[in-house]
Structure formats: structure tokens, C-alpha cells
Design a protein around this motif. Structure first.
Motif, PDB file in Angstrom:
ATOM      1  N   GLY A   1       0.753  -1.309  -0.059  1.00  0.00           N
ATOM      2  CA  GLY A   1       0.032  -0.061   0.191  1.00  0.00           C
ATOM      3  C   GLY A   1       0.740   1.301   0.091  1.00  0.00           C
ATOM      4  O   GLY A   1       0.253   2.303   0.301  1.00  0.00           O
ATOM      5  N   GLY A   2       2.201   1.322  -0.408  1.00  0.00           N
ATOM      6  CA  GLY A   2       3.003   2.327  -0.224  1.00  0.00           C
ATOM      7  C   GLY A   2       4.308   1.998  -1.059  1.00  0.00           C
ATOM      8  O   GLY A   2       4.398   1.058  -1.711  1.00  0.00           O
ATOM      9  N   PRO A   3       5.074   3.059  -1.292  1.00  0.00           N
ATOM     10  CA  PRO A   3       6.336   2.795  -2.144  1.00  0.00           C
ATOM     11  C   PRO A   3       7.153   1.583  -1.315  1.00  0.00           C
ATOM     12  O   PRO A   3       7.180   1.270  -0.008  1.00  0.00           O
ATOM     13  CB  PRO A   3       7.012   4.020  -1.866  1.00  0.00           C
ATOM     14  N   VAL A   4       8.089   0.792  -2.320  1.00  0.00           N
ATOM     15  CA  VAL A   4       8.820  -0.325  -2.049  1.00  0.00           C
ATOM     16  C   VAL A   4      10.179   0.345  -1.634  1.00  0.00           C
ATOM     17  O   VAL A   4      10.834   0.874  -2.581  1.00  0.00           O
ATOM     18  CB  VAL A   4       8.750  -1.261  -2.959  1.00  0.00           C
ATOM     19  N   MET A   5      10.600  -0.027  -0.393  1.00  0.00           N
ATOM     20  CA  MET A   5      11.599   0.409   0.229  1.00  0.00           C
ATOM     21  C   MET A   5      12.950  -0.372  -0.098  1.00  0.00           C
ATOM     22  O   MET A   5      14.194  -0.041  -0.124  1.00  0.00           O
ATOM     23  CB  MET A   5      11.436   0.899   1.720  1.00  0.00           C
ATOM     24  N   ASP A   6      12.720  -1.770  -0.035  1.00  0.00           N
ATOM     25  CA  ASP A   6      13.765  -2.681  -0.003  1.00  0.00           C
ATOM     26  C   ASP A   6      13.252  -4.006  -0.648  1.00  0.00           C
ATOM     27  O   ASP A   6      12.054  -4.326  -0.425  1.00  0.00           O
ATOM     28  CB  ASP A   6      14.675  -2.897   1.457  1.00  0.00           C
ATOM     29  N   ILE A   7      14.149  -4.839  -1.117  1.00  0.00           N
ATOM     30  CA  ILE A   7      13.801  -6.059  -1.601  1.00  0.00           C
ATOM     31  C   ILE A   7      15.080  -6.887  -1.268  1.00  0.00           C
ATOM     32  O   ILE A   7      16.286  -6.531  -1.365  1.00  0.00           O
ATOM     33  CB  ILE A   7      13.705  -6.078  -3.320  1.00  0.00           C
ATOM     34  N   THR A   8      14.790  -8.238  -0.724  1.00  0.00           N
ATOM     35  CA  THR A   8      16.049  -9.235  -0.815  1.00  0.00           C
ATOM     36  C   THR A   8      15.488 -10.645  -1.178  1.00  0.00           C
ATOM     37  O   THR A   8      14.121 -10.963  -1.363  1.00  0.00           O
ATOM     38  CB  THR A   8      16.315  -9.243   1.043  1.00  0.00           C
ATOM     39  N   VAL A   9      16.548 -11.553  -1.536  1.00  0.00           N
ATOM     40  CA  VAL A   9      16.169 -12.907  -1.870  1.00  0.00           C
ATOM     41  C   VAL A   9      16.726 -13.973  -0.916  1.00  0.00           C
ATOM     42  O   VAL A   9      17.915 -13.747  -0.773  1.00  0.00           O
ATOM     43  CB  VAL A   9      16.637 -12.969  -3.298  1.00  0.00           C
ATOM     44  N   SER A  10      16.056 -14.968  -0.664  1.00  0.00           N
ATOM     45  CA  SER A  10      16.408 -16.078  -0.024  1.00  0.00           C
ATOM     46  C   SER A  10      17.686 -16.575  -0.728  1.00  0.00           C
ATOM     47  O   SER A  10      17.397 -17.154  -1.965  1.00  0.00           O
ATOM     48  CB  SER A  10      15.493 -16.805   0.564  1.00  0.00           C
ATOM     49  N   ARG A  11      18.758 -17.188  -0.137  1.00  0.00           N
ATOM     50  CA  ARG A  11      19.876 -17.854  -0.949  1.00  0.00           C
ATOM     51  C   ARG A  11      19.474 -19.401  -0.947  1.00  0.00           C
ATOM     52  O   ARG A  11      20.089 -19.939  -1.631  1.00  0.00           O
ATOM     53  CB  ARG A  11      21.149 -17.639  -0.130  1.00  0.00           C
ATOM     54  N   ASP A  12      18.388 -19.780  -0.173  1.00  0.00           N
ATOM     55  CA  ASP A  12      18.101 -20.968   0.206  1.00  0.00           C
ATOM     56  C   ASP A  12      16.985 -21.451  -1.138  1.00  0.00           C
ATOM     57  O   ASP A  12      17.321 -22.259  -1.883  1.00  0.00           O
ATOM     58  CB  ASP A  12      17.627 -21.486   1.375  1.00  0.00           C
ATOM     59  N   SER A  13      15.924 -20.590  -1.040  1.00  0.00           N
ATOM     60  CA  SER A  13      14.849 -21.114  -1.863  1.00  0.00           C
ATOM     61  C   SER A  13      14.544 -20.024  -2.989  1.00  0.00           C
ATOM     62  O   SER A  13      14.032 -20.310  -3.872  1.00  0.00           O
ATOM     63  CB  SER A  13      13.610 -20.935  -0.889  1.00  0.00           C
ATOM     64  N   GLY A  14      15.170 -18.961  -2.728  1.00  0.00           N
ATOM     65  CA  GLY A  14      14.997 -17.989  -4.023  1.00  0.00           C
ATOM     66  C   GLY A  14      13.796 -17.332  -3.782  1.00  0.00           C
ATOM     67  O   GLY A  14      13.561 -16.311  -4.560  1.00  0.00           O
ATOM     68  N   ARG A  15      13.162 -17.259  -2.844  1.00  0.00           N
ATOM     69  CA  ARG A  15      11.725 -16.355  -2.623  1.00  0.00           C
ATOM     70  C   ARG A  15      12.200 -15.130  -2.240  1.00  0.00           C
ATOM     71  O   ARG A  15      13.232 -14.820  -1.775  1.00  0.00           O
ATOM     72  CB  ARG A  15      10.773 -17.046  -1.677  1.00  0.00           C
TER      73      ARG A  15
ATOM     74  N   VAL B   1       8.819   0.338   6.798  1.00  0.00           N
ATOM     75  CA  VAL B   1       9.835  -0.562   6.831  1.00  0.00           C
ATOM     76  C   VAL B   1      10.864  -0.175   5.736  1.00  0.00           C
ATOM     77  O   VAL B   1      10.554  -0.187   4.552  1.00  0.00           O
ATOM     78  CB  VAL B   1       9.375  -1.983   6.676  1.00  0.00           C
ATOM     79  N   LYS B   2      12.315   0.127   6.036  1.00  0.00           N
ATOM     80  CA  LYS B   2      13.160   0.484   5.269  1.00  0.00           C
ATOM     81  C   LYS B   2      14.091  -0.646   4.886  1.00  0.00           C
ATOM     82  O   LYS B   2      14.618  -0.702   3.552  1.00  0.00           O
ATOM     83  CB  LYS B   2      13.917   1.360   5.947  1.00  0.00           C
ATOM     84  N   VAL B   3      14.222  -1.736   5.463  1.00  0.00           N
ATOM     85  CA  VAL B   3      15.064  -2.979   5.197  1.00  0.00           C
ATOM     86  C   VAL B   3      14.808  -4.235   5.454  1.00  0.00           C
ATOM     87  O   VAL B   3      14.087  -4.380   6.593  1.00  0.00           O
ATOM     88  CB  VAL B   3      16.507  -2.596   5.441  1.00  0.00           C
ATOM     89  N   VAL B   4      14.771  -5.290   4.818  1.00  0.00           N
ATOM     90  CA  VAL B   4      14.446  -6.438   5.251  1.00  0.00           C
ATOM     91  C   VAL B   4      15.641  -7.377   4.605  1.00  0.00           C
ATOM     92  O   VAL B   4      16.014  -7.372   3.840  1.00  0.00           O
ATOM     93  CB  VAL B   4      13.319  -7.159   4.717  1.00  0.00           C
ATOM     94  N   ARG B   5      15.959  -8.732   5.480  1.00  0.00           N
ATOM     95  CA  ARG B   5      16.839  -9.814   4.945  1.00  0.00           C
ATOM     96  C   ARG B   5      16.448 -10.903   5.584  1.00  0.00           C
ATOM     97  O   ARG B   5      15.624 -11.004   6.547  1.00  0.00           O
ATOM     98  CB  ARG B   5      18.332  -9.201   5.628  1.00  0.00           C
ATOM     99  N   PHE B   6      16.790 -12.075   4.880  1.00  0.00           N
ATOM    100  CA  PHE B   6      16.701 -13.384   5.255  1.00  0.00           C
ATOM    101  C   PHE B   6      17.843 -13.887   6.423  1.00  0.00           C
ATOM    102  O   PHE B   6      18.769 -13.678   5.644  1.00  0.00           O
ATOM    103  CB  PHE B   6      16.676 -14.429   4.051  1.00  0.00           C
TER     104      PHE B   6
ATOM    105  N   VAL C   1      14.372 -10.771   9.087  1.00  0.00           N
ATOM    106  CA  VAL C   1      14.591  -9.607   9.906  1.00  0.00           C
ATOM    107  C   VAL C   1      14.430  -8.231   9.183  1.00  0.00           C
ATOM    108  O   VAL C   1      14.626  -8.418   8.129  1.00  0.00           O
ATOM    109  CB  VAL C   1      15.896  -9.699  10.593  1.00  0.00           C
ATOM    110  N   SER C   2      13.487  -7.562   9.841  1.00  0.00           N
ATOM    111  CA  SER C   2      13.139  -6.176   9.208  1.00  0.00           C
ATOM    112  C   SER C   2      13.283  -5.160  10.095  1.00  0.00           C
ATOM    113  O   SER C   2      13.531  -5.369  11.424  1.00  0.00           O
ATOM    114  CB  SER C   2      11.983  -6.312   8.659  1.00  0.00           C
ATOM    115  N   ALA C   3      13.652  -3.906   9.561  1.00  0.00           N
ATOM    116  CA  ALA C   3      13.821  -2.845  10.355  1.00  0.00           C
ATOM    117  C   ALA C   3      13.446  -1.304   9.665  1.00  0.00           C
ATOM    118  O   ALA C   3      13.182  -1.528   8.452  1.00  0.00           O
ATOM    119  CB  ALA C   3      15.423  -2.547  11.003  1.00  0.00           C
TER     120      ALA C   3
END
Length: 438
Positions: free
Chosen positions: A26-40, A68-73, A80-82
Motif C-alpha cells: 500500500g505504499g512505495p517499496v523501500m527494499d527487496i531481498t532474495v533468500s539464498r536457500d529457496s530464492g523467494r 519499513v526500510k530494510v529486510v533480510r533473510f 529480520v526487518s527494520a
């Protein structure tokens, strides 16, 4: 060595990967990350939420109280997100639990996970770096930057941590000693993003993007500048290195995505990816064939890397808050600038950062069933009327409803507040005291 030329690849009629979009935020996308295990894919948004994508279907993680500015697997089942609420949240995707970690005193802009998955590093605008044991326990905070920290990255062996700051420096930290080793870069402009790379998985260089719009590659040991890419577009806001380390992608404030070949340090493609607004988020797919991108829209665009430039740009329609002032009445202009990024005018809050303003007049604050209000507004005595909305923007939310999620917004001129109220009465509808639409 300075490289300023552009070499565009010739593309065939078909591509190995498909173009797709991920819609639902519902708002601008601030970060994208990809799982090294599954690729999701996981995404972070201005709408206060994290999206976990199975194909094009999202599962939403709601718990942050601001963007939310950042997310990581951490692992495939632990995320984890922050963001702007100064907090980290660990999400267990297997059992649905969440754990909030607090300690920073300003927004968190960057996260990194150690290669062994035991430590999370955080970069905050309180000028500190946090080291958080994944299994629990008190964090350690590292101080050395003189201004906000934007990004952090672990070395491949986990022994070293790199941090990039608004103060224009990149610092190397000894993780075991929890101490500064040395300053690698002193740049005249703030450093927004960074990535580590080198041949045969041996990290020999750090790439970074700064406020002046330059992407630089620096030798880690000597600090020598190896390459400067200047395309007269500022600032550099996003950066991603493919899993095999052969491609580096950057996104800038003018909506361009640039892809570099890291073996020859030539530019493979320079693509106008967004008609309006910046590119805030980039991530290569696990196989490196797709580049996911996000920006001012609430959509993630996923382009085949081999065909960048063959597809239409993002944001074909200009978001309301970016429209030219002369295209709107004054009341609509106030709504566009102050409200539209967080609030919808249609029924349902549509995963926006704030509740819908549909039929807001006559409604008691904190009562929409589809929106998770802060404790401040739950059970509030405020009724939204012409007078209370005017007072909200006269005082600012931090004074009128202290403790709410609403960011600071003040409209100083009485005529601007009046025009906004009149626009809302027309565009959002109104109710009388019995809840009937007028």
C-alpha cells in the motif's frame, strides 16, 4: 581508472526469464531481498509491512509502527526487518511468531546477516551500528561515524564488517574485537549503498554509491579508486550484486537502473526504469537472471536481466503526490503532498500506512476495523470534523494526537487547511452524526 562510456548489449527476440510484477503493498517499496536457500522474495514498504512472496502471492508481516526500510533473510524461515520505528523485528515464518529488538534511537536504514547466521548487524541514523545475537541477548553498539549510518555488509568469512555513512566514510570493523580497524573511504558526499566483490569469491573491492550520483569501486586493501562511473544522475540509492558476483546493479534518483559487468567494468545496460521518482530497491534473483526493482510505486517490477530496456518503465501513471501543482486544485494539492502516500480515499485502507479517509467526517478516531491503530487512538474521544481536521494540521499530529503513528505534518496557512477540508468533503464523502452519508 575512470570509465564513462556506455556499451549496450544486443538482445535476442526471447529471454530466458519472464517479466512479472508483484502487487499488493500500500505504499512505495523501500527494499527487496532474495533468500539464498529457496530464492523467494521479501519486500519492505512505506506501508509499515513486510511482504513474503510465494510466486506472485504475498503473505503479510505486520508489526512495525512506521515505514519499513530494510529486510533480510536470516534463514529461509527466519526474516529480520527494520525501519523508521527504530526497531528490528525477527519473524519466524514457520510458526508465525515475531520478536522485537530495540536499542537504536533513530531509524534503521540497513541490515546484514553474518555468513554463519548467528549475528545481525544494523545501520542506524543514530550514528551507531548494532550487533545483535540472533538467538537473543543484549546487542553491542559500535560508534565511529559522525553521522547516520546507511548500510552494513559482512565479509564472506564473517570476520569483518563494512559500514557506509552519511558522513561520507566507509569503515572496516573487526567483528570479533568489536572495534574499528580502519577507514577505507573518505568521500566528500554521503555514502548511501555498498557491495563487496572480487574474483573467485575473494573480496578485493568495495563498490559504493553516493549522494553526488557517482558509483565508485575501491581497492579494499589500498583504498585506491579503481573505477568511477559518472552518469550525471543523483543520488545513487540502491545497489545489488548478483550471486555469482558478475553483475552489479545500481538505481538512482532519476529512475534509472544501471547494470555493470564486474569482470570488464563496462556498462551492460542503462535503463530508464521509472518515469517518475527514484529507484529505492534492487535485488537479483537467486540465479541472477531476473532483477527485482522497487521505487515510488507500490509494485515490484521483475525484469529479465538479458532484456533490460525492452520493457516499459515503471509508473506509467504519475502518482498523485508527484503530479504537477498546476494540474490540481489547491485542496487536492494539499492532500497529494500531505496525505496521499499514506491514506486512501476509497473504502478500505488498501494496506496503506494510514487508515482510509473514506467517509471520514463524523467518524470517531481509531474505529476502522481493517486498520491496526496505535494505543493512542484506540478508544479515542476525537470525532473527525472540519474543526478537528483543521486543528490536526494546525498543531501537527505530534501535538494534537501525541503517540500516534502519523508522521509530522503541519499546514501553516489557514486557507490551505480550509481547501484541504473542502477537498476531503468532496473526494472522501462525509457522514452526519447518525453515520448516514450526506
Amino acid at each position: 581508472m575512470t570509465v564513462l562510456f556506455l556499451s549496450l548489449s544486443a538482445f535476442g527476440p526471447s529471454f530466458a526469464a519472464d517479466f512479472e510484477t508483484l502487487k499488493g503493498h500500500g505504499g512505495p517499496v523501500m527494499d527487496i531481498t532474495v533468500s539464498r536457500d529457496s530464492g523467494r522474495v521479501a519486500t519492505a514498504s512505506f506501508d509499515n509491512a513486510v511482504g513474503i512472496w510465494s510466486g506472485r502471492k504475498p503473505d503479510w508481516l505486520d508489526g512495525h509502527e512506521a515505514a519499513v526500510k530494510v529486510v533480510r533473510f536470516v534463514t529461509d524461515d527466519l526474516v529480520v526487518s527494520a525501519g523508521d520505528d527504530n526497531a528490528l523485528i525477527l519473524w519466524n515464518l514457520e510458526n508465525g511468531s515475531q520478536e522485537k529488538r530495540e536499542g537504536h534511537t533513530a531509524k534503521v536504514m540497513g541490515l546484514a546477516v553474518s555468513p554463519d547466521g548467528r549475528t545481525i548487524a544494523s545501520a542506524s541514523w543514530d550514528a551507531k551500528i548494532g550487533l545483535w545475537p540472533v538467538d537473543g541477548g543484549a546487542p553491542t553498539f559500535l560508534s565511529g561515524h559522525s553521522a547516520g549510518v546507511n548500510k552494513v555488509a559482512f565479509s564472506a568469512d564473517g570476520a569483518w564488517l563494512y559500514s557506509a555513512s552519511v558522513d561520507g566514510s566507509i569503515i572496516l570493523w573487526d567483528v570479533a574485537a568489536k572495534a574499528e580497524k580502519r577507514v577505507i573511504v573518505r568521500n566528500g558526499f554521503g555514502v548511501n549503498v555498498l557491495a563487496l566483490g572480487g574474483r573467485n569469491s575473494n573480496e578485493t573491492w568495495v563498490a559504493y554509491g553516493s549522494q553526488d550520483g557517482v558509483t565508485r569501486i575501491v581497492d579494499i586493501e589500498s583504498g585506491e579508486r579503481l573505477h568511477d562511473f559518472t552518469l550525471e544522475r543523483r543520488p545513487i540509492l540502491a545497489m545489488s550484486l548478483s550471486e555469482d558476483g558478475k553483475r552489479l546493479a545500481t538505481g538512482d534518483g532519476h529512475g534509472y537502473i544501471t547494470v555493470f559487468d564486474t569482470e570488464t567494468w563496462t556498462i551492460e545496460s542503462d535503463f530508464k526504469a521509472a518515469l517518475k521518482g527514484p529507484i529505492w530497491a534492487l535485488a537479483f534473483s537467486k540465479d541472477g537472471e531476473v532483477l527485482h526493482a522497487g521505487g515510488i510505486e507500490d509494485i515490484v517490477y521483475s525484469w529479465p536481466v538479458a532484456g533490460l530496456g525492452k520493457f516499459d518503465p515503471m509508473a506509467k501513471e504519475t502518482p498523485q503526490f508527484l503530479r504537477q501543482p498546476e494540474q490540481m486544485s489547491n485542496g487536492e494539492r494539499q492532500f497529494a503532498r500531505k496525505c496521499s502516500i499514506c491514506h486512501a480515499l476509497t473504502e478500505g485502507s488498501a494496506r496503506k500506512a494510514g487508515p482510509s479517509l473514506y467517509e471520514v467526517f463524523g467518524r470517531r478516531a481509531g474505529t476502522l476495523p481493517d486498520y491496526p491503530y496505535s494505543k493512542t487512538l484506540t478508544g479515542s474521544d476525537i470525532i473527525w470534523t472540519e474543526e478537528t481536521i483543521d486543528q490536526l494540521f494546525l498543531d501537527g499530529p505530534d501535538h494534537f494526537i501525541p503517540g500516534s503513528k502519523m508522521p509530522m505534518q503541519v499546514i501553516a496557512k489557514p486557507e490551505d487547511r480550509t481547501d484541504l477540508v473542502n477537498y476531503l468533503k468532496t473526494a472522501a464523502g462525509s457522514q452526519n452524526k447518525n453515520g448516514e452519508t450526506q
